[in-house]
Structures are given as structure tokens and as C-alpha cells.
Design a protein around this motif. Sequence first.
Motif, PDB file in Angstrom:
ATOM      1  N   ILE A   1      29.724  22.557  -2.479  1.00  0.00           N
ATOM      2  CA  ILE A   1      29.304  21.407  -3.312  1.00  0.00           C
ATOM      3  C   ILE A   1      30.533  20.621  -3.784  1.00  0.00           C
ATOM      4  O   ILE A   1      30.527  19.387  -3.790  1.00  0.00           O
ATOM      5  CB  ILE A   1      28.447  21.878  -4.508  1.00  0.00           C
ATOM      6  N   MET A   2      31.599  21.337  -4.153  1.00  0.00           N
ATOM      7  CA  MET A   2      32.820  20.656  -4.633  1.00  0.00           C
ATOM      8  C   MET A   2      33.433  19.767  -3.540  1.00  0.00           C
ATOM      9  O   MET A   2      34.223  18.876  -3.831  1.00  0.00           O
ATOM     10  CB  MET A   2      33.878  21.665  -5.107  1.00  0.00           C
ATOM     11  N   ALA A   3      33.078  20.049  -2.269  1.00  0.00           N
ATOM     12  CA  ALA A   3      33.626  19.267  -1.156  1.00  0.00           C
ATOM     13  C   ALA A   3      32.607  18.258  -0.625  1.00  0.00           C
ATOM     14  O   ALA A   3      32.869  17.557   0.352  1.00  0.00           O
ATOM     15  CB  ALA A   3      34.054  20.214  -0.026  1.00  0.00           C
ATOM     16  N   ASP A   4      31.436  18.185  -1.249  1.00  0.00           N
ATOM     17  CA  ASP A   4      30.367  17.312  -0.750  1.00  0.00           C
ATOM     18  C   ASP A   4      30.549  15.882  -1.274  1.00  0.00           C
ATOM     19  O   ASP A   4      30.608  15.670  -2.487  1.00  0.00           O
ATOM     20  CB  ASP A   4      29.010  17.874  -1.191  1.00  0.00           C
ATOM     21  N   PRO A   5      30.604  14.896  -0.364  1.00  0.00           N
ATOM     22  CA  PRO A   5      30.860  13.509  -0.803  1.00  0.00           C
ATOM     23  C   PRO A   5      29.865  12.991  -1.846  1.00  0.00           C
ATOM     24  O   PRO A   5      30.257  12.279  -2.771  1.00  0.00           O
ATOM     25  CB  PRO A   5      30.748  12.697   0.498  1.00  0.00           C
ATOM     26  N   VAL A   6      28.591  13.351  -1.721  1.00  0.00           N
ATOM     27  CA  VAL A   6      27.586  12.850  -2.680  1.00  0.00           C
ATOM     28  C   VAL A   6      27.922  13.356  -4.084  1.00  0.00           C
ATOM     29  O   VAL A   6      27.886  12.611  -5.077  1.00  0.00           O
ATOM     30  CB  VAL A   6      26.152  13.300  -2.281  1.00  0.00           C
ATOM     31  N   PHE A   7      28.272  14.642  -4.168  1.00  0.00           N
ATOM     32  CA  PHE A   7      28.627  15.198  -5.472  1.00  0.00           C
ATOM     33  C   PHE A   7      29.941  14.596  -5.983  1.00  0.00           C
ATOM     34  O   PHE A   7      30.058  14.209  -7.148  1.00  0.00           O
ATOM     35  CB  PHE A   7      28.732  16.735  -5.403  1.00  0.00           C
ATOM     36  N   ILE A   8      30.907  14.481  -5.096  1.00  0.00           N
ATOM     37  CA  ILE A   8      32.216  13.945  -5.482  1.00  0.00           C
ATOM     38  C   ILE A   8      32.080  12.511  -6.030  1.00  0.00           C
ATOM     39  O   ILE A   8      32.740  12.135  -6.992  1.00  0.00           O
ATOM     40  CB  ILE A   8      33.217  13.995  -4.289  1.00  0.00           C
ATOM     41  N   GLU A   9      31.158  11.743  -5.419  1.00  0.00           N
ATOM     42  CA  GLU A   9      30.944  10.366  -5.900  1.00  0.00           C
ATOM     43  C   GLU A   9      30.190  10.310  -7.225  1.00  0.00           C
ATOM     44  O   GLU A   9      29.975   9.227  -7.778  1.00  0.00           O
ATOM     45  CB  GLU A   9      30.183   9.557  -4.848  1.00  0.00           C
ATOM     46  N   GLY A  10      29.739  11.455  -7.733  1.00  0.00           N
ATOM     47  CA  GLY A  10      29.039  11.480  -9.023  1.00  0.00           C
ATOM     48  C   GLY A  10      27.611  10.992  -8.929  1.00  0.00           C
ATOM     49  O   GLY A  10      27.053  10.466  -9.886  1.00  0.00           O
ATOM     50  N   LYS A  11      27.007  11.182  -7.749  1.00  0.00           N
ATOM     51  CA  LYS A  11      25.667  10.622  -7.526  1.00  0.00           C
ATOM     52  C   LYS A  11      24.550  11.656  -7.673  1.00  0.00           C
ATOM     53  O   LYS A  11      23.391  11.359  -7.363  1.00  0.00           O
ATOM     54  CB  LYS A  11      25.602  10.016  -6.120  1.00  0.00           C
ATOM     55  N   ALA A  12      24.862  12.878  -8.102  1.00  0.00           N
ATOM     56  CA  ALA A  12      23.830  13.935  -8.119  1.00  0.00           C
ATOM     57  C   ALA A  12      22.783  13.704  -9.208  1.00  0.00           C
ATOM     58  O   ALA A  12      23.118  13.475 -10.368  1.00  0.00           O
ATOM     59  CB  ALA A  12      24.487  15.299  -8.312  1.00  0.00           C
ATOM     60  N   THR A  13      21.503  13.755  -8.789  1.00  0.00           N
ATOM     61  CA  THR A  13      20.383  13.762  -9.739  1.00  0.00           C
ATOM     62  C   THR A  13      19.756  15.164  -9.648  1.00  0.00           C
ATOM     63  O   THR A  13      20.260  16.008  -8.904  1.00  0.00           O
ATOM     64  CB  THR A  13      19.319  12.718  -9.349  1.00  0.00           C
ATOM     65  N   THR A  14      18.626  15.371 -10.340  1.00  0.00           N
ATOM     66  CA  THR A  14      18.001  16.703 -10.262  1.00  0.00           C
ATOM     67  C   THR A  14      17.417  16.960  -8.869  1.00  0.00           C
ATOM     68  O   THR A  14      17.020  18.075  -8.567  1.00  0.00           O
ATOM     69  CB  THR A  14      16.901  16.886 -11.323  1.00  0.00           C
ATOM     70  N   ALA A  15      17.368  15.921  -8.018  1.00  0.00           N
ATOM     71  CA  ALA A  15      16.869  16.106  -6.645  1.00  0.00           C
ATOM     72  C   ALA A  15      18.019  16.490  -5.691  1.00  0.00           C
ATOM     73  O   ALA A  15      17.794  16.730  -4.499  1.00  0.00           O
ATOM     74  CB  ALA A  15      16.204  14.826  -6.162  1.00  0.00           C
ATOM     75  N   TYR A  16      19.241  16.560  -6.228  1.00  0.00           N
ATOM     76  CA  TYR A  16      20.420  16.769  -5.377  1.00  0.00           C
ATOM     77  C   TYR A  16      20.373  18.069  -4.569  1.00  0.00           C
ATOM     78  O   TYR A  16      20.602  18.072  -3.356  1.00  0.00           O
ATOM     79  CB  TYR A  16      21.697  16.732  -6.225  1.00  0.00           C
ATOM     80  N   MET A  17      20.076  19.199  -5.237  1.00  0.00           N
ATOM     81  CA  MET A  17      20.190  20.497  -4.555  1.00  0.00           C
ATOM     82  C   MET A  17      19.269  20.602  -3.350  1.00  0.00           C
ATOM     83  O   MET A  17      19.662  21.133  -2.306  1.00  0.00           O
ATOM     84  CB  MET A  17      19.892  21.655  -5.529  1.00  0.00           C
ATOM     85  N   GLU A  18      18.049  20.106  -3.502  1.00  0.00           N
ATOM     86  CA  GLU A  18      17.107  20.195  -2.398  1.00  0.00           C
ATOM     87  C   GLU A  18      17.645  19.419  -1.200  1.00  0.00           C
ATOM     88  O   GLU A  18      17.621  19.900  -0.070  1.00  0.00           O
ATOM     89  CB  GLU A  18      15.757  19.646  -2.847  1.00  0.00           C
ATOM     90  N   ASP A  19      18.173  18.243  -1.478  1.00  0.00           N
ATOM     91  CA  ASP A  19      18.742  17.407  -0.426  1.00  0.00           C
ATOM     92  C   ASP A  19      19.965  18.088   0.193  1.00  0.00           C
ATOM     93  O   ASP A  19      20.084  18.198   1.413  1.00  0.00           O
ATOM     94  CB  ASP A  19      19.119  16.044  -1.040  1.00  0.00           C
ATOM     95  N   PHE A  20      20.841  18.618  -0.664  1.00  0.00           N
ATOM     96  CA  PHE A  20      22.072  19.255  -0.185  1.00  0.00           C
ATOM     97  C   PHE A  20      21.751  20.454   0.710  1.00  0.00           C
ATOM     98  O   PHE A  20      22.317  20.601   1.800  1.00  0.00           O
ATOM     99  CB  PHE A  20      22.930  19.697  -1.379  1.00  0.00           C
ATOM    100  N   LEU A  21      20.815  21.302   0.252  1.00  0.00           N
ATOM    101  CA  LEU A  21      20.468  22.503   1.030  1.00  0.00           C
ATOM    102  C   LEU A  21      19.798  22.119   2.346  1.00  0.00           C
ATOM    103  O   LEU A  21      19.975  22.802   3.363  1.00  0.00           O
ATOM    104  CB  LEU A  21      19.573  23.440   0.215  1.00  0.00           C
ATOM    105  N   GLY A  22      19.061  20.992   2.321  1.00  0.00           N
ATOM    106  CA  GLY A  22      18.371  20.537   3.526  1.00  0.00           C
ATOM    107  C   GLY A  22      19.327  20.051   4.604  1.00  0.00           C
ATOM    108  O   GLY A  22      19.029  20.128   5.790  1.00  0.00           O
ATOM    109  N   ARG A  23      20.503  19.548   4.208  1.00  0.00           N
ATOM    110  CA  ARG A  23      21.411  18.968   5.213  1.00  0.00           C
ATOM    111  C   ARG A  23      22.662  19.820   5.429  1.00  0.00           C
ATOM    112  O   ARG A  23      23.615  19.387   6.049  1.00  0.00           O
ATOM    113  CB  ARG A  23      21.791  17.537   4.810  1.00  0.00           C
ATOM    114  N   THR A  24      22.665  21.051   4.880  1.00  0.00           N
ATOM    115  CA  THR A  24      23.849  21.898   5.013  1.00  0.00           C
ATOM    116  C   THR A  24      23.470  23.210   5.695  1.00  0.00           C
ATOM    117  O   THR A  24      22.461  23.812   5.358  1.00  0.00           O
ATOM    118  CB  THR A  24      24.433  22.204   3.618  1.00  0.00           C
TER     119      THR A  24
ATOM    120  N   ARG B   1      20.414  33.526   2.022  1.00  0.00           N
ATOM    121  CA  ARG B   1      19.084  34.147   2.186  1.00  0.00           C
ATOM    122  C   ARG B   1      18.178  33.716   1.035  1.00  0.00           C
ATOM    123  O   ARG B   1      17.665  34.538   0.287  1.00  0.00           O
ATOM    124  CB  ARG B   1      19.212  35.662   2.267  1.00  0.00           C
ATOM    125  N   ASN B   2      18.046  32.415   0.882  1.00  0.00           N
ATOM    126  CA  ASN B   2      17.143  31.844  -0.116  1.00  0.00           C
ATOM    127  C   ASN B   2      17.385  32.379  -1.531  1.00  0.00           C
ATOM    128  O   ASN B   2      16.446  32.605  -2.294  1.00  0.00           O
ATOM    129  CB  ASN B   2      15.688  32.068   0.318  1.00  0.00           C
TER     130      ASN B   2
END
Length: 431
Positions: free
Chosen positions: A402-425, A323-324
Motif C-alpha cells: 500500500i505504501m508503494a501504491d500510487p493511488v494511496f501515495i496521491e492521497g486519494k484513498a476513500t473507504t472504498a480503497y481496500m476493495e479496489d486495491f485488493l481487486g487489482r493486486t 488467504r483472505n
Amino acid sequence: MGIKTLAVYSEADVQSLHVQLADEAICIGGNKSADSYLRADRIISAAEIADVDAIHPGYGFLSENPKFAEQCESCNIKFIGPKSKSIKMMGDKAVAKDTVKKAGVPIVPGSDGPVESESDAVKIARKIGYPVIIKAVAGGGGRGMRIAHNDVSFAKEYHVARGEAEKAFGNGAVYIEKYIEKPRHIEFQILADSHGKVLHLGERDCSVQRRHQKLIEESPSPFLTPDLRKKMGKAAIKAAEAAEYENAGTIEFLVDAKGNYYFIEMNTRIQVEHPVTEEVTGIDLIKQQIHVANGDKLDFDQGDVKFEKHAIECRINAEDPARNFAPSPGTIGLYYAPGGHGVRVDSHAYSGYTIPPYYDSMIGKLICYGSTRKVALERAYRALSEYLIRGIKTTIPLHRAIMADPVFIEGKATTAYMEDFLGRTATDLFS
Ligand code: ADP
């Protein structure tokens, strides 16, 4: 260390674990922090009644308040932190940038200090080149920051940023920086004694943020090469030296995709995420803070600091990610913290504890560590699955996803990560 402890607390925190675990505890006032934790006079009175030798200010509240440090100094109570002069210098972000720039540390291109008027500000923004970020001189906690992409949005955001800064910090002054697209937030832990020795204890990658507030921190950063680590570590030491720093502190940088790094600010206190560094290096930072405040020399050198583990911290907040991220105060029914090899939980919560609605929503920190990043992440996933907090909503299910997310697991998270992650989950995953 055999030192006795006295805790101060507000009426709302009478049930909190720190009150129960300290040797003694003194109530310093009402629920609102303005009536208790921000009342330097009451804290000093409590300290005098109990005849304490030193005050550890923790993080938040008065921990970066130069006046409070000064009051402690003048009452002959050791403030466990830097000198008030260093807090003042680094607390004004414009002065801080100027100070480290003079010491040769790269800073984000931007205005020279606060901007005086809207017309000046627009000229500077054009010169820097859009997008730009408008930031409060007195800022903290991710507040008072606005991004502008052109003259039109700048005019609007400039006034919003000033208004927000005035409301949050009682100081409407703002400055302008180039907005770095998709950077990583990488910070260096500093430890300095009162005899001129300044060391760094490696970095923490805090790129996983929501609304400029950190959610996950890890060390080492999956992005840094040994060469870049060396360069940034040296720059961090230079910045701390420029602030005539002693005790524990953090130099924060933004790093772009090409590996250019820019100083953004210094935190002149211990940080929430300090356990990550403790588990990687095996150095107890709070113990070192007490030694430094006592005038002791640091009994190790830069070469003795070994980075032998990978550690990751998840901030457990009483919020509903489905809930945001609405705050979720209330009474915890069952509380069960995970344990086992490579798992550490720092928390003031327990079964039956009622979270007061007055303060920060963070109720725990889960720190997992191991010989490699893979081991640390797997442990974090396992520990998050075994962390039970019933009766309220928390960020635990979000962290597990997040611990199971491939982008995070690959070590690719930038400060734009959360917005992208929340948008596709799908957010119903988080309840
Ligand atoms: P605060 O003191 O409020 O925490 P910081 O200056 O430490 O503010 O910045 C917090 C976060 O805001 C950074 O980690 C980053 O995500 C973002 N940020 C700050 N400055 C910039 C910038 N110039 N470009 C891009 N992002 C920025």
C-alpha cells in the motif's frame, strides 16, 4: 509520572509483555474474555487487593461499559475516562446522533432512532432514498452493518442485520442511514478536563479499512483544507460538549467528495490510533488522561496545539492477507522491530511469544512520522521492510504494497480503497 502500575491478565496472557513490564500483575481468570477481561467483579477485586487509586481501561473489553465505570466510581476507584453518564449517552448510537444533532452538528440523514418494524423500516428507507445502510444501535468494530440498494435487498438485509446485532451485542435494535458512497472516514481527537475546557487535537484520516475496520490511520488528512479542518474541529468540540464530555474521546465523521461532513459516532475512550495524534502534536495523550482523571486543569489552550508533523500508523495483525485475512495465531520465531528516526512501534510481542487464539489479531502498531507526508510514507515503507516477524503470517507485506501504491501515495484513498486495491493486486505479493 512516577506512578506504580498493576496489570491484570488472563491465563492465556501470562507471557504477554504488559504482564512482564508492569510493577505487579494479577491473574483474573481463564482464557476466554468472558472469564477474565470482561469480569468487572474480578477486576475490581484485584484493584481492591492491590489498593489502586485508578483504573485505565485501555481500548476494547470494558473500556466503553458505563456499568464498569459506575462500579469504579462507587468503589472510590477513579475510572480513567469519561463519566458513566457520557459513556451511556454516546454508546447508544441513536441517542448519540440525536444529542449532537440538537447541538447543531450535521448527521447522516436517517431514521429518528431505532426502527420498530420491517414495514416502518422499508418506508423510512424509501424516504431516505437507496442505497441505505442498516446499523446496529449497539454496534462496534464494524459489525452488524448491512447495505441495501432496493426494497428486495432491504427486506433480506434488515433481518440479517438484526440477527447479527442480536448475536454480537445482545441487542437486535437497528437504525437506518443514507449510505454515503465512497466517503472518507475522518475523526477528531478530543481532550476535555473536568473544569469545562474542551479542545481538539486535530484529525485522523482512517479511510483505509477492510470490512469497516481500520487498517491505516494518518494525520493530517490529505483531503482536508484548513477551512474544513477548522469547521469540523469546531463541530467536534460542540459534539463533545453536548455529551458533557471529559477525558480523551473521538468524534467520527464521514466526509463526502464535496466536503460535506456528517457525524457517525463518538468513541468514549482512547483509540488504537491515538499515537498518530501524539506524534503530530507532541502531546502524550495517556499522560493527559491521567491528569484529567486526577482533576487537573489542561494547562494549554486550543491555540497552543501545533500540528507540526505528518504521522501514519499501520496496524500489524496476525492474519494472512494472501488467504483472505485468515487468522494466523502461533509462536513467533524471530521478532525484530524497526527503529531509527521517526519510527515508533507499540507492541506486546517478542521472539518466542505465542499469540493466543482468543483475542483480537492485532499484535503491533507501526507509527512513522516526519516533516511531510512524503517523508512519513517513505519511512513507513523502509520500517515495514525492516520489521521481521517470523513463524506466523502478518499484514506487514500488505502495508508495504500500500505504501508503494500510487493511488494511496496521491492521497486519494476513500473507504472504498481496500476493495479496489485488493481487486487489482496479486495477493501472492503479500506472502
Ligand atoms: P463501528 O462502531 O462498528 O466502527 P461506525 O459507525 O464507526 O461503526 O462505522 C464504521 C465504518 O463503516 C465507517 O468508517 C464507514 O466506512 C462505514 N460506514 C458507516 N456508516 C456509513 C454510512 N452511512 N455510509 C457509508 N459508510 C458508512
